[in-house]
Design a protein around this motif. Sequence first.
Motif, PDB file in Angstrom:
ATOM      1  N   ASP A 104      46.480  28.377  15.929  1.00 38.92           N
ATOM      2  CA  ASP A 104      46.942  29.485  15.348  1.00 38.92           C
ATOM      3  C   ASP A 104      48.272  29.949  16.214  1.00 38.92           C
ATOM      4  O   ASP A 104      48.163  30.416  17.274  1.00 38.92           O
ATOM      5  CB  ASP A 104      45.968  30.492  15.584  1.00 38.92           C
TER       6      ASP A 104
ATOM      7  N   PRO B 292      46.276  37.169   3.940  1.00 36.34           N
ATOM      8  CA  PRO B 292      46.551  38.349   4.325  1.00 36.34           C
ATOM      9  C   PRO B 292      47.916  38.943   3.611  1.00 36.34           C
ATOM     10  O   PRO B 292      48.710  38.206   3.490  1.00 36.34           O
ATOM     11  CB  PRO B 292      46.679  37.964   5.874  1.00 36.34           C
TER      12      PRO B 292
ATOM     13  N   GLN C 120      38.093  39.167   2.386  1.00 34.53           N
ATOM     14  CA  GLN C 120      37.519  38.911   3.828  1.00 34.53           C
ATOM     15  C   GLN C 120      36.469  40.169   3.888  1.00 34.53           C
ATOM     16  O   GLN C 120      35.195  39.924   4.282  1.00 34.53           O
ATOM     17  CB  GLN C 120      38.475  39.528   4.846  1.00 34.53           C
TER      18      GLN C 120
ATOM     19  N   GLY D 298      41.932  33.854   7.321  1.00 30.05           N
ATOM     20  CA  GLY D 298      41.171  34.621   8.369  1.00 30.05           C
ATOM     21  C   GLY D 298      39.808  34.810   8.286  1.00 30.05           C
ATOM     22  O   GLY D 298      39.211  35.572   8.040  1.00 30.05           O
ATOM     23  N   LYS D 299      39.119  33.534   8.347  1.00 32.28           N
ATOM     24  CA  LYS D 299      37.990  33.386   8.502  1.00 32.28           C
ATOM     25  C   LYS D 299      37.037  33.802   9.860  1.00 32.28           C
ATOM     26  O   LYS D 299      35.897  34.359   9.967  1.00 32.28           O
ATOM     27  CB  LYS D 299      37.368  31.901   8.037  1.00 32.28           C
ATOM     28  N   THR D 300      37.926  33.687  10.823  1.00 32.64           N
ATOM     29  CA  THR D 300      37.385  33.866  12.240  1.00 32.64           C
ATOM     30  C   THR D 300      37.092  35.232  12.444  1.00 32.64           C
ATOM     31  O   THR D 300      36.092  35.515  13.039  1.00 32.64           O
ATOM     32  CB  THR D 300      38.401  33.569  13.251  1.00 32.64           C
TER      33      THR D 300
ATOM     34  N   ARG E  88      51.907  32.045   9.061  1.00 32.82           N
ATOM     35  CA  ARG E  88      50.948  32.899   9.422  1.00 32.82           C
ATOM     36  C   ARG E  88      51.580  34.308   9.952  1.00 32.82           C
ATOM     37  O   ARG E  88      50.823  34.757  10.754  1.00 32.82           O
ATOM     38  CB  ARG E  88      50.232  32.161  10.624  1.00 32.82           C
TER      39      ARG E  88
ATOM     40  N   PHE F  26      45.064  44.747  11.926  1.00 31.13           N
ATOM     41  CA  PHE F  26      45.502  44.492  10.854  1.00 31.13           C
ATOM     42  C   PHE F  26      44.352  45.008   9.643  1.00 31.13           C
ATOM     43  O   PHE F  26      43.147  45.245  10.284  1.00 31.13           O
ATOM     44  CB  PHE F  26      45.678  43.134  10.212  1.00 31.13           C
ATOM     45  N   LYS F  27      44.745  45.237   8.512  1.00 33.16           N
ATOM     46  CA  LYS F  27      43.614  45.523   7.540  1.00 33.16           C
ATOM     47  C   LYS F  27      43.136  44.209   6.940  1.00 33.16           C
ATOM     48  O   LYS F  27      43.972  43.383   6.619  1.00 33.16           O
ATOM     49  CB  LYS F  27      44.267  46.356   6.325  1.00 33.16           C
TER      50      LYS F  27
ATOM     51  N   GLY G 150      44.606  29.830   7.331  1.00 35.20           N
ATOM     52  CA  GLY G 150      45.106  31.100   7.477  1.00 35.20           C
ATOM     53  C   GLY G 150      44.641  32.219   6.579  1.00 35.20           C
ATOM     54  O   GLY G 150      45.142  33.341   6.837  1.00 35.20           O
TER      55      GLY G 150
ATOM     56  N   ARG H 204      52.226  37.748   4.142  1.00 33.11           N
ATOM     57  CA  ARG H 204      52.500  36.372   4.211  1.00 33.11           C
ATOM     58  C   ARG H 204      53.392  36.073   2.891  1.00 33.11           C
ATOM     59  O   ARG H 204      53.291  36.361   1.743  1.00 33.11           O
ATOM     60  CB  ARG H 204      50.978  35.761   4.025  1.00 33.11           C
TER      61      ARG H 204
HETATM   62  P1  ADP Z   1      41.320  30.390   9.287  1.00 28.48           P
HETATM   63  O1  ADP Z   1      40.859  31.016   8.079  1.00 28.48           O
HETATM   64  O2  ADP Z   1      42.400  29.280   8.943  1.00 28.48           O
HETATM   65  O3  ADP Z   1      40.604  29.999  10.430  1.00 28.48           O
HETATM   66  P2  ADP Z   1      42.266  32.588  11.118  1.00 28.48           P
HETATM   67  O4  ADP Z   1      41.093  33.106  11.182  1.00 28.48           O
HETATM   68  O5  ADP Z   1      42.921  31.626  12.259  1.00 28.48           O
HETATM   69  O6  ADP Z   1      42.407  31.614   9.854  1.00 28.48           O
HETATM   70  O7  ADP Z   1      43.298  33.705  10.898  1.00 28.48           O
HETATM   71  C1  ADP Z   1      44.773  33.090  10.945  1.00 28.48           C
HETATM   72  C2  ADP Z   1      45.634  34.601  11.505  1.00 28.48           C
HETATM   73  O8  ADP Z   1      45.411  35.484  10.579  1.00 28.48           O
HETATM   74  C3  ADP Z   1      45.198  34.849  12.643  1.00 28.48           C
HETATM   75  O9  ADP Z   1      46.264  35.204  13.551  1.00 28.48           O
HETATM   76  C4  ADP Z   1      44.404  35.984  12.383  1.00 28.48           C
HETATM   77  O10 ADP Z   1      44.545  37.152  13.522  1.00 28.48           O
HETATM   78  C5  ADP Z   1      45.180  36.477  11.397  1.00 28.48           C
HETATM   79  N1  ADP Z   1      44.674  37.544  10.358  1.00 28.48           N
HETATM   80  C6  ADP Z   1      43.146  37.365   9.874  1.00 28.48           C
HETATM   81  N2  ADP Z   1      42.977  38.453   9.027  1.00 28.48           N
HETATM   82  C7  ADP Z   1      44.022  39.054   8.646  1.00 28.48           C
HETATM   83  C8  ADP Z   1      44.521  40.162   8.069  1.00 28.48           C
HETATM   84  N3  ADP Z   1      43.657  40.635   7.001  1.00 28.48           N
HETATM   85  N4  ADP Z   1      45.855  40.568   7.951  1.00 28.48           N
HETATM   86  C9  ADP Z   1      46.734  39.912   8.826  1.00 28.48           C
HETATM   87  N5  ADP Z   1      46.282  38.983   9.709  1.00 28.48           N
HETATM   88  C10 ADP Z   1      44.971  38.428   9.678  1.00 28.48           C
END
Ligand code: ADP
Length: 758
Positions: A623, A501, A303, A331-333, A652, A297-298, A329, A504
């Motif tokens: 997730d 992201p 982020q 995308g912190k990870t 998500r 994904f972008k 959701g 959504r």
């Molecule tokens: P949180 O911030 O709640 O920890 P996660 O890091 O678990 O969120 O990310 C939530 C979901 O979104 C994961 O499946 C991740 O792979 C996906 N994700 C993260 N960044 C993006 C993005 N820029 N575009 C699309 N999906 C993304």
Amino acid sequence: MIYFISICPRSLMDKTVACGASNRSSILLEGTMNLSTPIEEIPRVGLQYQRRLKKLGIKTVQDLFFHFPHRYEDFSKIIPISKAEPGGPFCFQGEILDIKNIYTSRKRMVLTQATIGDKTGKLKVIWFNQPYLINTFKKGDYVCLAGKIAKKGSAKYLSSPAYEKLPTINYKLKTEGLTHTGRLIPVYPETEGLSSRWLRFIVKPLLIKLKNQISDSLPEKIRKKYEFLPLQKAIWQIHFPDSLKLAQEAKKRFAFEELFNLSLFVLRERVKLAREKAIPIPLNLALIKEFTKSLPFKLTDAQKKSAWQILKDLEKPRPMNRLLEGDVGSGKTVVAAMAALNVAKAGFQIAFMAPTEILAKQHYKTLNGFLNPVPYARRDLTKQNAKGLGGGVNIGLITGKESYYDNKKITRKELLRKLEEGKIDILIGTHALVQEGVKFGKLALVILDEQHRFGVEQRARLCQQPKFIPHLLSMTATPIPRTLSLTVFGDLDLSIIDELPKGRKKIITKIVQSKDKKETYNFIRAEVKENRQVFVICPRIEPVKTSPENLDGELSQQVLSWMEVKAVKDEYQKLSKEIFPDLKIGMLHGKMKTQEKEKVMKDFKDKKIDILVSTSVVEVGVDIPNATVMMIEGSEKFGLAQLHQFRGRIGRSDFQSHCFLFTDALGVVTNRRLRALLSCENGFELAEKDLAIRGPGDFSGSRQWGIPDLAMTSLKDIFLVEKVRQIAKKLLEEDPELKKYPLLRKRLKNFGEKIHLE
Ligand code: ADP
Ligand code: MG
């Protein structure tokens, strides 16, 4: 002469402890108790109470003193019995004329019925389900009773009053004399198994005896300048106030003081950290670009910006102290993964701590997926690409029970050896990460998920060469109203992901009453037919009490969590037998073994389960992008922030998601709160709304941060917050090491220990 006139709760009487006033006072007044006496040594604090107190962080007499009531019951108006009118509360003094227990078969209740009389008349009294009271009072006893007058037909009675015995009928109401009636009565924040009555009973004699030993850490000149009550007076008045005005003044002082200490702590922590050294990690731009390209994904702009701030911080020779805030959701990870990759490729190690085992394992998989994509065979990544990232990163996992390396189980010993030798780049784990024996050979970065602080000392402890302090990246989805973060997290730099992201869809949220459930079930069936999946959250179960003062009606935590399990099982039964017999239903609760839980989560992820019934264990982090429906039973039982977290489990993916809040309690406040969820999808705004509607007592996470309650309450007052911060700053400018204020320094040290993870 001081009397201690309170009636022992039954649990105490069972231990055949004499309840006589003189007896008790003599026990408490003897001995060599002081402020640091552990609660175990306080007479009448048995094992169970010790456990309950410790849960609140109360370990010593002093801690007890600083456990403040949150409100007062005004029982100070004593009237003659002839003036009793429906309503109240009123307080009466009289003699017990008769008393008996009546067992009602219909409602399985025990009524303790008594009559009291004074010169002006008689009054009926009824207590519900406190049969032991029959042993407390006998005919001819003098009592002081306080409560509301109820009316049944033409008969009036005093309903479940608070009570205490009096030595004489015309007992003088001197301030220290009465404890539970005849005065402003402190009511403590509700805690399971610790009634306010019991706390008063324990705290009061201790306070009388020991309050003069408490020394004031608030600098005298500040206290005088702002005209705060002296500590000893304030502490008495906050527990047993002579008037509401005095209680308010005491509260004002402590609110100021807690905020003041918090501000000092945060300011000092910042200065302290700036003096430490860290390993500078050069930003490897080519690597980061390669990584970003490899993602399916972008990245969102937010982020990218956060990642940039983090990577820039890592370049500095001073320890980073950064909080990454982003809604569920957001995308912190992946941002954390980027930082970890950069550090690993520079030849250093990363510790990545998650709050639960499920999450640690999920992060293990996710990070492996991002950083070592080959074994996970992601469609869009060839081996060649993976090599571009420099040949993969070694990731280990450690929990209380298991250790993994290279996706294989290994012994803890092996893992620790590899870690020390530097063969593990990233070690993910639960709290097991910070236990004895875990030593990183060259740790440069600590990442915390859903935990906020980690002291310099704790960080140093993880390293082989404590000359350098590792950088810290802390992540949270707990939205902290922006206005507050300066005081609470002023020692941390903030990065905020305030954008979800792309693609959504807004989650559609609805409040559903029982009568309309059927429609929702139909909707769920249709979604499952479309191959989507569903979460069902069962209500949190709260202690049930038969009467406000009745200890025995309260349930232990153990029982409560079993009740939650039962609720899950019942819901599971209902859904699988009656409502969706044709669908695959799974269940998840805290009493299941880790392996069982994991199997269920895996089955859910692999779509072997359509509907997952669960307690709040799914709250953080899990997730499952294919889940599009979240149904929450008893939604009014949860805080807004928590509901928002649940809701964050869905939405998500590009599919339209729906959240159903089941409730039948549509009171005004509940309604306002739940409605806030309908209109608002931003965690920050919700946190602010929750704060405004319910006050910060329930403010999600405050306990987790270790912030004292009163400070939390005063955080609402932004003006005060700013003022206190200025006062703290000024004091530190004059005396950075607080040399002139040893008591204050000590206080802050304790505070730091509390606020940091242990
Ligand atoms: P949180 O911030 O709640 O920890 P996660 O890091 O678990 O969120 O990310 C939530 C979901 O979104 C994961 O499946 C991740 O792979 C996906 N994700 C993260 N960044 C993006 C993005 N820029 N575009 C699309 N999906 C993304
Ligand atoms: Mg997360």
